[in-house]
Design a protein around this motif. Structure first.
Motif, PDB file in Angstrom:
ATOM      1  N   ILE A  12       0.877  -1.171   0.000  1.00 41.45           N
ATOM      2  CA  ILE A  12       0.000   0.000   0.000  1.00 41.45           C
ATOM      3  C   ILE A  12       0.911   1.217   0.000  1.00 41.45           C
ATOM      4  O   ILE A  12       1.793   1.344   0.851  1.00 41.45           O
ATOM      5  CB  ILE A  12      -0.941   0.010   1.213  1.00 41.45           C
ATOM      6  CG1 ILE A  12      -1.900  -1.181   1.134  1.00 41.45           C
ATOM      7  CG2 ILE A  12      -1.719   1.332   1.272  1.00 41.45           C
ATOM      8  CD1 ILE A  12      -2.844  -1.308   2.305  1.00 41.45           C
ATOM      9  N   ARG A  13       0.718   2.072  -0.963  1.00 48.64           N
ATOM     10  CA  ARG A  13       1.554   3.264  -1.099  1.00 48.64           C
ATOM     11  C   ARG A  13       1.203   4.285  -0.016  1.00 48.64           C
ATOM     12  O   ARG A  13       0.131   4.237   0.575  1.00 48.64           O
ATOM     13  CB  ARG A  13       1.383   3.869  -2.490  1.00 48.64           C
ATOM     14  CG  ARG A  13       1.740   2.905  -3.631  1.00 48.64           C
ATOM     15  CD  ARG A  13       3.177   3.095  -4.053  1.00 48.64           C
ATOM     16  NE  ARG A  13       3.708   2.034  -4.879  1.00 48.64           N
ATOM     17  CZ  ARG A  13       3.767   2.048  -6.208  1.00 48.64           C
ATOM     18  NH1 ARG A  13       3.262   3.055  -6.878  1.00 48.64           N
ATOM     19  NH2 ARG A  13       4.323   1.045  -6.849  1.00 48.64           N
ATOM     20  N   ASP A  15       0.206   7.279   0.038  1.00 52.76           N
ATOM     21  CA  ASP A  15      -1.019   8.082  -0.079  1.00 52.76           C
ATOM     22  C   ASP A  15      -2.279   7.276   0.235  1.00 52.76           C
ATOM     23  O   ASP A  15      -3.366   7.835   0.313  1.00 52.76           O
ATOM     24  CB  ASP A  15      -1.129   8.710  -1.470  1.00 52.76           C
ATOM     25  CG  ASP A  15      -1.284   7.684  -2.586  1.00 52.76           C
ATOM     26  OD1 ASP A  15      -1.379   6.465  -2.294  1.00 52.76           O
ATOM     27  OD2 ASP A  15      -1.308   8.099  -3.755  1.00 52.76           O
ATOM     28  N   ALA A  16      -2.131   5.978   0.431  1.00 54.78           N
ATOM     29  CA  ALA A  16      -3.231   5.052   0.748  1.00 54.78           C
ATOM     30  C   ALA A  16      -4.314   5.025  -0.328  1.00 54.78           C
ATOM     31  O   ALA A  16      -5.394   4.512  -0.104  1.00 54.78           O
ATOM     32  CB  ALA A  16      -3.840   5.364   2.107  1.00 54.78           C
ATOM     33  N   GLN A  17      -4.026   5.572  -1.492  1.00 59.08           N
ATOM     34  CA  GLN A  17      -4.972   5.510  -2.600  1.00 59.08           C
ATOM     35  C   GLN A  17      -4.497   4.555  -3.683  1.00 59.08           C
ATOM     36  O   GLN A  17      -5.253   4.209  -4.570  1.00 59.08           O
ATOM     37  CB  GLN A  17      -5.190   6.903  -3.194  1.00 59.08           C
ATOM     38  CG  GLN A  17      -5.882   7.829  -2.227  1.00 59.08           C
ATOM     39  CD  GLN A  17      -6.277   9.132  -2.895  1.00 59.08           C
ATOM     40  OE1 GLN A  17      -5.990   9.389  -4.057  1.00 59.08           O
ATOM     41  NE2 GLN A  17      -6.955   9.970  -2.147  1.00 59.08           N
ATOM     42  N   GLN A  18      -3.238   4.150  -3.595  1.00 55.62           N
ATOM     43  CA  GLN A  18      -2.694   3.201  -4.551  1.00 55.62           C
ATOM     44  C   GLN A  18      -2.029   2.058  -3.810  1.00 55.62           C
ATOM     45  O   GLN A  18      -1.511   2.223  -2.712  1.00 55.62           O
ATOM     46  CB  GLN A  18      -1.670   3.856  -5.476  1.00 55.62           C
ATOM     47  CG  GLN A  18      -2.285   4.693  -6.559  1.00 55.62           C
ATOM     48  CD  GLN A  18      -1.328   4.826  -7.732  1.00 55.62           C
ATOM     49  OE1 GLN A  18      -0.118   4.789  -7.588  1.00 55.62           O
ATOM     50  NE2 GLN A  18      -1.893   4.976  -8.912  1.00 55.62           N
ATOM     51  N   SER A  31      -5.376   1.298  -8.205  1.00 52.31           N
ATOM     52  CA  SER A  31      -6.095   2.163  -7.273  1.00 52.31           C
ATOM     53  C   SER A  31      -6.787   1.299  -6.224  1.00 52.31           C
ATOM     54  O   SER A  31      -7.397   0.282  -6.552  1.00 52.31           O
ATOM     55  CB  SER A  31      -7.149   2.984  -8.019  1.00 52.31           C
ATOM     56  OG  SER A  31      -7.988   3.647  -7.089  1.00 52.31           O
ATOM     57  N   ILE A  32      -6.687   1.711  -4.962  1.00 46.06           N
ATOM     58  CA  ILE A  32      -7.401   1.004  -3.889  1.00 46.06           C
ATOM     59  C   ILE A  32      -8.397   1.935  -3.184  1.00 46.06           C
ATOM     60  O   ILE A  32      -8.856   1.648  -2.090  1.00 46.06           O
ATOM     61  CB  ILE A  32      -6.424   0.370  -2.873  1.00 46.06           C
ATOM     62  CG1 ILE A  32      -5.490   1.412  -2.269  1.00 46.06           C
ATOM     63  CG2 ILE A  32      -5.655  -0.768  -3.518  1.00 46.06           C
ATOM     64  CD1 ILE A  32      -4.648   0.886  -1.115  1.00 46.06           C
ATOM     65  N   VAL A  33      -8.742   3.017  -3.845  1.00 48.80           N
ATOM     66  CA  VAL A  33      -9.673   3.996  -3.277  1.00 48.80           C
ATOM     67  C   VAL A  33     -11.011   3.353  -2.902  1.00 48.80           C
ATOM     68  O   VAL A  33     -11.611   3.698  -1.886  1.00 48.80           O
ATOM     69  CB  VAL A  33      -9.886   5.167  -4.257  1.00 48.80           C
ATOM     70  CG1 VAL A  33     -10.997   6.089  -3.783  1.00 48.80           C
ATOM     71  CG2 VAL A  33      -8.597   5.946  -4.433  1.00 48.80           C
ATOM     72  N   PRO A  36     -10.987   0.838   1.029  1.00 51.77           N
ATOM     73  CA  PRO A  36     -10.125   1.371   2.088  1.00 51.77           C
ATOM     74  C   PRO A  36      -9.833   0.355   3.193  1.00 51.77           C
ATOM     75  O   PRO A  36      -8.874   0.510   3.938  1.00 51.77           O
ATOM     76  CB  PRO A  36     -10.912   2.569   2.622  1.00 51.77           C
ATOM     77  CG  PRO A  36     -12.326   2.315   2.239  1.00 51.77           C
ATOM     78  CD  PRO A  36     -12.269   1.529   0.956  1.00 51.77           C
ATOM     79  N   HIS A  50      -8.432  -1.022 -10.946  1.00 53.47           N
ATOM     80  CA  HIS A  50      -9.040  -0.618  -9.674  1.00 53.47           C
ATOM     81  C   HIS A  50      -9.428  -1.850  -8.866  1.00 53.47           C
ATOM     82  O   HIS A  50     -10.085  -2.748  -9.395  1.00 53.47           O
ATOM     83  CB  HIS A  50     -10.303   0.220  -9.906  1.00 53.47           C
ATOM     84  CG  HIS A  50     -10.035   1.494 -10.626  1.00 53.47           C
ATOM     85  ND1 HIS A  50      -9.737   2.662  -9.967  1.00 53.47           N
ATOM     86  CD2 HIS A  50      -9.997   1.776 -11.942  1.00 53.47           C
ATOM     87  CE1 HIS A  50      -9.536   3.624 -10.862  1.00 53.47           C
ATOM     88  NE2 HIS A  50      -9.690   3.111 -12.067  1.00 53.47           N
TER      89      HIS A  50
END
Length: 84
Positions: A12-13, A15-18, A31-33, A36, A50
């Motif tokens: 998990i990067r 920014d917690a979005q990727q 993308s892991i948006v 969560p 995604h």
């Protein structure tokens, strides 16, 4: 027709979005948006870059095993002759 595949979330990067998935040794950022709740070590369902859901690990392994069986199966020839 749409296709979504199970893949292991390995990173998990910040920014917690990727995140980064591993699918048979191939690693790809996604993308892991939309998930969560996903954590490293979870299997996620991936569709067009995604993650769209978290998958039960046993179900993911069974699905990946079926994909491996299909890949190993004999393939039909590129051209088939049709006779009347």
């Amino acid at each position: 027709m749409c296709l979504a595949i199970p893949a292991l979330l390995v990173e998990i990067r910040e920014d917690a979005q990727q995140g980064v998935i591993d699918l048979g040794g191939i690693r790809k950022p996604i993308s892991i948006v939309l998930v969560p709740e996903a954590r490293v070590g979870d299997y996620v369902i991936v569709h067009v870059g995604h993650a769209i859901g978290v998958l039960d690990p046993d179900e993911a392994r069974r699905t990946l095993a079926l994909f491996a069986q299909m890949q190993a199966a004999p393939q039909p020839p590129d051209s088939v002759e049709v006779r009347a």
